[in-house]
Design a protein around this motif. Structure first.
Motif, mmCIF file in Angstrom:
data_model
loop_
_atom_site.group_PDB
_atom_site.id
_atom_site.type_symbol
_atom_site.label_atom_id
_atom_site.label_comp_id
_atom_site.label_asym_id
_atom_site.label_seq_id
_atom_site.Cartn_x
_atom_site.Cartn_y
_atom_site.Cartn_z
ATOM 1 N N UNK A 184 0.891 -1.225 0.104
ATOM 2 C CA UNK A 184 0.016 -0.153 -0.129
ATOM 3 C C UNK A 184 0.925 1.349 0.002
ATOM 4 N N UNK A 185 0.809 1.985 -0.987
ATOM 5 C CA UNK A 185 1.694 3.224 -1.311
ATOM 6 C C UNK A 185 0.743 4.335 -1.418
ATOM 7 N N UNK A 186 1.092 5.260 -0.611
ATOM 8 C CA UNK A 186 0.552 6.638 -0.526
ATOM 9 C C UNK A 186 1.337 7.728 -0.780
ATOM 10 N N UNK A 187 1.103 8.605 -1.869
ATOM 11 C CA UNK A 187 1.886 9.712 -2.318
ATOM 12 C C UNK A 187 1.177 10.688 -2.658
ATOM 13 N N UNK B 284 4.259 12.268 -8.884
ATOM 14 C CA UNK B 284 4.629 10.829 -8.951
ATOM 15 C C UNK B 284 3.430 10.081 -8.394
ATOM 16 N N UNK B 285 2.309 10.643 -7.810
ATOM 17 C CA UNK B 285 1.359 10.018 -7.183
ATOM 18 C C UNK B 285 0.368 9.252 -8.039
ATOM 19 N N UNK B 286 0.073 10.148 -9.180
ATOM 20 C CA UNK B 286 -0.753 9.282 -10.365
ATOM 21 C C UNK B 286 0.049 8.332 -11.019
ATOM 22 N N UNK B 287 1.243 8.062 -11.007
ATOM 23 C CA UNK B 287 1.807 7.055 -11.558
ATOM 24 C C UNK B 287 1.751 5.674 -10.741
ATOM 25 N N UNK B 288 1.268 5.865 -9.566
ATOM 26 C CA UNK B 288 1.415 4.588 -8.763
ATOM 27 C C UNK B 288 0.932 3.353 -9.207
ATOM 28 N N UNK C 286 -3.755 16.360 -3.497
ATOM 29 C CA UNK C 286 -4.515 14.951 -3.396
ATOM 30 C C UNK C 286 -3.415 13.755 -2.965
ATOM 31 N N UNK C 287 -3.893 13.031 -1.983
ATOM 32 C CA UNK C 287 -3.243 12.105 -1.603
ATOM 33 C C UNK C 287 -3.826 10.835 -2.450
ATOM 34 N N UNK C 288 -2.758 10.197 -3.196
ATOM 35 C CA UNK C 288 -3.329 9.056 -4.116
ATOM 36 C C UNK C 288 -2.963 7.634 -3.163
ATOM 37 N N UNK C 289 -3.875 6.707 -3.124
ATOM 38 C CA UNK C 289 -3.473 5.459 -2.498
ATOM 39 C C UNK C 289 -3.423 4.474 -3.417
ATOM 40 N N UNK C 290 -2.782 3.711 -3.487
ATOM 41 C CA UNK C 290 -2.533 2.634 -4.353
ATOM 42 C C UNK C 290 -2.094 1.322 -3.853
#
Length: 284
Positions: A140-143, A184-188, A257-261
């Motif tokens: 679980x990565x969140x950036x 970076x977040x959108x590429x997770x 925005x915090x993107x969680x993937x």
């Protein structure tokens, strides 16, 4: 949540405002983080690795979920703020995800929040985390993704909001100069699939205004004040004015925005007693 820079830390954990930032980040994002952790099925007896833990809030929550029969490893290049979290199942180690070998053992969950966006060798760091998963385990990565929403005040309705946005632009320049990847977040999701993970899902959380967001803005500006003025991105007068505007409580300050993937390592799914429930996970 430690940010690393080639010439030192932009947001140094040794500064007194670091504690305020960690508390604000916990208020803003722990609810979203543990919504994902719980849907991945963390349970008693699980083994978790919290990468770049920074403050104590996430590792406390993980320790509660795995219970005395589980194990939580918390690592960072600065572990000073993690001493507030204590539990028999919790171990704290100094570790650089971009340079050090992975810790021994295999994990049901590896989690990192606001870490990879600041790491120069992100590809290696991601590989280390994937390699640390046991078959069926979850990453679980969140950036944050500041390039998706770069403003401090999206409702730029007057001079106060315009000043806040100008100072936020200075903050983004400082981050970029130190190697942060602001998109970076959108590429997770793509990166998790490229790393061989399956069942990949992602969502984003975007708090528009809250006392915690105000507290985070104040602590961050105080931490980077010298860098902003040294680079000419803001004057002392502008910063003082912005801090006074924040103190009124009437400035709607937001975050990126915090993107969680999240994705699962192929292999047999762990049984429930080993820490994770069976079944796939879908984004809400």
């Amino acid at each position: 949540m430690t940010e690393r820079a080639p010439d030192g830390y932009l947001l140094d954990n040794r500064q007194p405002e670091a504690g305020d930032r960690f508390e604000a980040l916990a208020d803003l994002f722990d609810g979203s983080t543990f919504r994902h952790v719980d849907r991945l099925g963390i349970a008693a007896g699980g083994r978790c690795w919290e990468v770049g833990a920074g403050g104590p809030s996430v590792i406390r929550g993980l320790a509660e979920r795995v219970g005395p029969d589980g194990y939580v490893l918390a690592t960072d290049i600065d572990t000073s703020w993690m001493t507030a979290a204590t539990a028999p199942q919790l171990e704290v180690l100094h570790h650089d995800i971009a340079a050090d070998a992975p810790p021994p053992g295999a994990f049901d969950l590896v989690h990192a929040r606001l870490v990879l966006v600041h790491v120069r060798d992100r590809e290696r760091a991601l590989r280390v985390m994937v390699d640390a998963l046991r078959p069926g385990g979850w990453l679980l990565l969140e950036d944050a993704d500041p390039a998706l929403q770069p403003l401090a005040c999206p409702d730029e309705s007057g001079p106060r909001q315009q000043l806040a946005n100008e100072i936020r632009r200075g903050f983004r320049r400082l981050l970029s100069e130190r190697g942060a990847d602001l998109s970076y977040g959108r590429r997770l999701p793509r990166l998790l699939r490229s790393a061989g993970l399956t069942d990949v899902r992602a969502d984003a959380y975007f708090p528009l205004t809250s006392p915690a967001g105000t507290a985070l803005e104040r602590a961050t500006v105080l931490q980077i004040r010298e860098q902003l003025t040294a680079k000419g991105y803001a004057t002392d007068t502008e910063i003082d004015t912005h801090l006074a505007n924040i103190a009124t409580g009437e400035l709607d300050v937001t975050t990126a925005p915090m993107i969680s993937a999240w994705g699962r390592k192929p292999g047999a799914r762990p049984s429930q007693p080993d820490g994770f429930a069976s079944g796939s996970v879908a984004a809400e």
